[in-house]
Enzyme design. Structure first.
Site, PDB file in Angstrom:
ATOM      1  N   PRO A  39       0.792  -1.231   0.000  1.00 17.90           N
ATOM      2  CA  PRO A  39       0.000   0.000   0.000  1.00 17.90           C
ATOM      3  C   PRO A  39       0.828   1.286   0.000  1.00 17.90           C
ATOM      4  O   PRO A  39       1.865   1.366   0.665  1.00 17.90           O
ATOM      5  CB  PRO A  39      -0.822  -0.094   1.293  1.00 17.90           C
ATOM      6  CG  PRO A  39      -0.101  -1.075   2.143  1.00 17.90           C
ATOM      7  CD  PRO A  39       0.538  -2.049   1.191  1.00 17.90           C
ATOM      8  N   ASN A  40       0.336   2.226  -0.766  1.00 15.34           N
ATOM      9  CA  ASN A  40       0.891   3.584  -0.890  1.00 15.34           C
ATOM     10  C   ASN A  40       2.181   3.651  -1.712  1.00 15.34           C
ATOM     11  O   ASN A  40       2.660   4.749  -2.005  1.00 15.34           O
ATOM     12  CB  ASN A  40       1.118   4.229   0.497  1.00 15.34           C
ATOM     13  CG  ASN A  40      -0.164   4.293   1.298  1.00 15.34           C
ATOM     14  OD1 ASN A  40      -1.153   4.843   0.810  1.00 15.34           O
ATOM     15  ND2 ASN A  40      -0.188   3.718   2.474  1.00 15.34           N
ATOM     16  N   ARG A  48       5.142  10.787  -2.812  1.00 14.05           N
ATOM     17  CA  ARG A  48       4.842  10.631  -1.392  1.00 14.05           C
ATOM     18  C   ARG A  48       6.096  10.890  -0.554  1.00 14.05           C
ATOM     19  O   ARG A  48       7.125  10.249  -0.758  1.00 14.05           O
ATOM     20  CB  ARG A  48       4.389   9.189  -1.207  1.00 14.05           C
ATOM     21  CG  ARG A  48       4.339   8.706   0.209  1.00 14.05           C
ATOM     22  CD  ARG A  48       4.237   7.179   0.226  1.00 14.05           C
ATOM     23  NE  ARG A  48       4.029   6.744   1.588  1.00 14.05           N
ATOM     24  CZ  ARG A  48       4.294   5.533   2.031  1.00 14.05           C
ATOM     25  NH1 ARG A  48       4.764   4.611   1.208  1.00 14.05           N
ATOM     26  NH2 ARG A  48       4.099   5.233   3.281  1.00 14.05           N
ATOM     27  N   TYR A  54      11.199   8.806   0.748  1.00 17.70           N
ATOM     28  CA  TYR A  54      11.098   7.763  -0.281  1.00 17.70           C
ATOM     29  C   TYR A  54      11.683   8.160  -1.640  1.00 17.70           C
ATOM     30  O   TYR A  54      11.636   7.365  -2.575  1.00 17.70           O
ATOM     31  CB  TYR A  54       9.629   7.347  -0.438  1.00 17.70           C
ATOM     32  CG  TYR A  54       9.039   6.756   0.821  1.00 17.70           C
ATOM     33  CD1 TYR A  54       9.470   5.521   1.299  1.00 17.70           C
ATOM     34  CD2 TYR A  54       8.066   7.446   1.558  1.00 17.70           C
ATOM     35  CE1 TYR A  54       8.947   4.986   2.469  1.00 17.70           C
ATOM     36  CE2 TYR A  54       7.533   6.912   2.720  1.00 17.70           C
ATOM     37  CZ  TYR A  54       7.976   5.680   3.172  1.00 17.70           C
ATOM     38  OH  TYR A  54       7.461   5.147   4.328  1.00 17.70           O
ATOM     39  N   ASN A  76       7.960  -5.762  -0.843  1.00 19.83           N
ATOM     40  CA  ASN A  76       7.860  -4.624   0.066  1.00 19.83           C
ATOM     41  C   ASN A  76       6.385  -4.506   0.417  1.00 19.83           C
ATOM     42  O   ASN A  76       5.603  -3.917  -0.331  1.00 19.83           O
ATOM     43  CB  ASN A  76       8.376  -3.337  -0.590  1.00 19.83           C
ATOM     44  CG  ASN A  76       8.374  -2.158   0.376  1.00 19.83           C
ATOM     45  OD1 ASN A  76       7.792  -2.257   1.461  1.00 19.83           O
ATOM     46  ND2 ASN A  76       8.999  -1.063  -0.005  1.00 19.83           N
ATOM     47  N   ALA A 135       3.161  -0.795   4.757  1.00 15.41           N
ATOM     48  CA  ALA A 135       2.588  -0.756   6.111  1.00 15.41           C
ATOM     49  C   ALA A 135       2.090  -2.124   6.568  1.00 15.41           C
ATOM     50  O   ALA A 135       2.096  -2.418   7.775  1.00 15.41           O
ATOM     51  CB  ALA A 135       1.453   0.265   6.153  1.00 15.41           C
ATOM     52  N   HIS A 190       4.004  -4.460   9.055  1.00 19.74           N
ATOM     53  CA  HIS A 190       3.951  -4.307  10.512  1.00 19.74           C
ATOM     54  C   HIS A 190       2.627  -4.777  11.114  1.00 19.74           C
ATOM     55  O   HIS A 190       2.479  -4.780  12.323  1.00 19.74           O
ATOM     56  CB  HIS A 190       4.176  -2.831  10.872  1.00 19.74           C
ATOM     57  CG  HIS A 190       5.258  -2.181  10.068  1.00 19.74           C
ATOM     58  ND1 HIS A 190       6.564  -2.620  10.095  1.00 19.74           N
ATOM     59  CD2 HIS A 190       5.229  -1.147   9.171  1.00 19.74           C
ATOM     60  CE1 HIS A 190       7.289  -1.866   9.267  1.00 19.74           C
ATOM     61  NE2 HIS A 190       6.502  -0.973   8.695  1.00 19.74           N
ATOM     62  N   GLU A 233      12.703  -9.531   1.544  1.00 20.70           N
ATOM     63  CA  GLU A 233      11.924  -8.385   2.019  1.00 20.70           C
ATOM     64  C   GLU A 233      12.735  -7.105   1.795  1.00 20.70           C
ATOM     65  O   GLU A 233      13.930  -7.065   2.133  1.00 20.70           O
ATOM     66  CB  GLU A 233      11.644  -8.582   3.518  1.00 20.70           C
ATOM     67  CG  GLU A 233      10.902  -7.430   4.178  1.00 20.70           C
ATOM     68  CD  GLU A 233      10.698  -7.657   5.676  1.00 20.70           C
ATOM     69  OE1 GLU A 233      11.037  -8.758   6.196  1.00 20.70           O
ATOM     70  OE2 GLU A 233      10.217  -6.712   6.345  1.00 20.70           O
ATOM     71  N   HIS A 248      12.685  -2.721   2.123  1.00 18.08           N
ATOM     72  CA  HIS A 248      12.076  -1.437   2.510  1.00 18.08           C
ATOM     73  C   HIS A 248      12.972  -0.325   2.003  1.00 18.08           C
ATOM     74  O   HIS A 248      14.205  -0.396   2.153  1.00 18.08           O
ATOM     75  CB  HIS A 248      11.919  -1.333   4.030  1.00 18.08           C
ATOM     76  CG  HIS A 248      11.027  -2.406   4.561  1.00 18.08           C
ATOM     77  ND1 HIS A 248       9.661  -2.351   4.425  1.00 18.08           N
ATOM     78  CD2 HIS A 248      11.316  -3.581   5.151  1.00 18.08           C
ATOM     79  CE1 HIS A 248       9.138  -3.462   4.927  1.00 18.08           C
ATOM     80  NE2 HIS A 248      10.117  -4.225   5.376  1.00 18.08           N
ATOM     81  N   ARG A 295      13.049   4.785  12.432  1.00 14.05           N
ATOM     82  CA  ARG A 295      11.817   5.576  12.383  1.00 14.05           C
ATOM     83  C   ARG A 295      10.955   5.268  13.615  1.00 14.05           C
ATOM     84  O   ARG A 295      11.487   4.954  14.670  1.00 14.05           O
ATOM     85  CB  ARG A 295      11.099   5.278  11.056  1.00 14.05           C
ATOM     86  CG  ARG A 295      11.968   5.646   9.830  1.00 14.05           C
ATOM     87  CD  ARG A 295      11.277   5.343   8.518  1.00 14.05           C
ATOM     88  NE  ARG A 295      10.073   6.158   8.358  1.00 14.05           N
ATOM     89  CZ  ARG A 295       9.160   5.942   7.403  1.00 14.05           C
ATOM     90  NH1 ARG A 295       9.321   4.956   6.534  1.00 14.05           N
ATOM     91  NH2 ARG A 295       8.102   6.720   7.320  1.00 14.05           N
TER      92      ARG A 295
END
Ligand code: DQA
Length: 137
Positions: free
Chosen positions: A9-10, A17, A22, A71, A74, A77, A95, A97, A104
């Site tokens: 997502p996103n 964004r 990013y 990836n 969100a 998590h 994986e 990111h 963060r």
């Protein structure tokens, strides 16, 4: 060698964004660079903002492809379902990111993907996808 990048997502907003976190390149543009760099790889790309669609895609490719670069954004998590899907398939998962999730907010430190991933790359920006592809070669 058949690899797929699955973005959660996103990540369709990459380039627009929070560019300070990013970056300012869209994933579509970066994907073209990856295809040009890895001509020997049959590379595909899937993005969804919907948890179930990501699970369906993992099931679809997870017994057939040579590698998955995931990836889950969100959902990393929060999603027991995506974590279970990664555990249940045969294709190895790396994986990725874009950001350093350990530098963060505390909630980003836990991943439901990592325990079942072959490897994890974070904090290298979009280059993490390039490094993940290299890990399968
Ligand atoms: C992300 C990190 C996640 O915590 C976040 O929710 C994202 C992107 C990354 O690539 O840095 O959407 O997966």
């Amino acid at each position: 060698m058949k690899l797929i990048i699955i973005n959660g997502p996103n990540l369709n907003l990459l380039g627009k964004r929070e560019p300070e976190i990013y970056g300012s390149i869209s994933f579509e543009d970066y994907f073209k660079e990856l295809q040009a760099s890895f001509k020997q790889v049959e590379l595909s790309y899937f993005q969804s903002n919907i948890e179930g669609e990501i699970i369906d895609k993992l099931h679809e490719v997870g017994f057939d492809y040579d590698g998955i670069i995931l990836n889950a954004a969100a959902y990393t998590h929060t999603s027991v379902g995506i974590g279970d899907a990664v555990k249940g398939i045969e294709t190895p998962v790396v994986e990725v990111h874009v950001s350093n999730i350990h530098a963060r907010e505390a909630f980003r430190e836990h991943s439901y993907i990592s325990p079942n991933a072959n490897g994890v790359l974070f904090g290298f920006g979009l280059k993490g996808y390039d490094l993940a592809i290299h890990s399968f070669l």
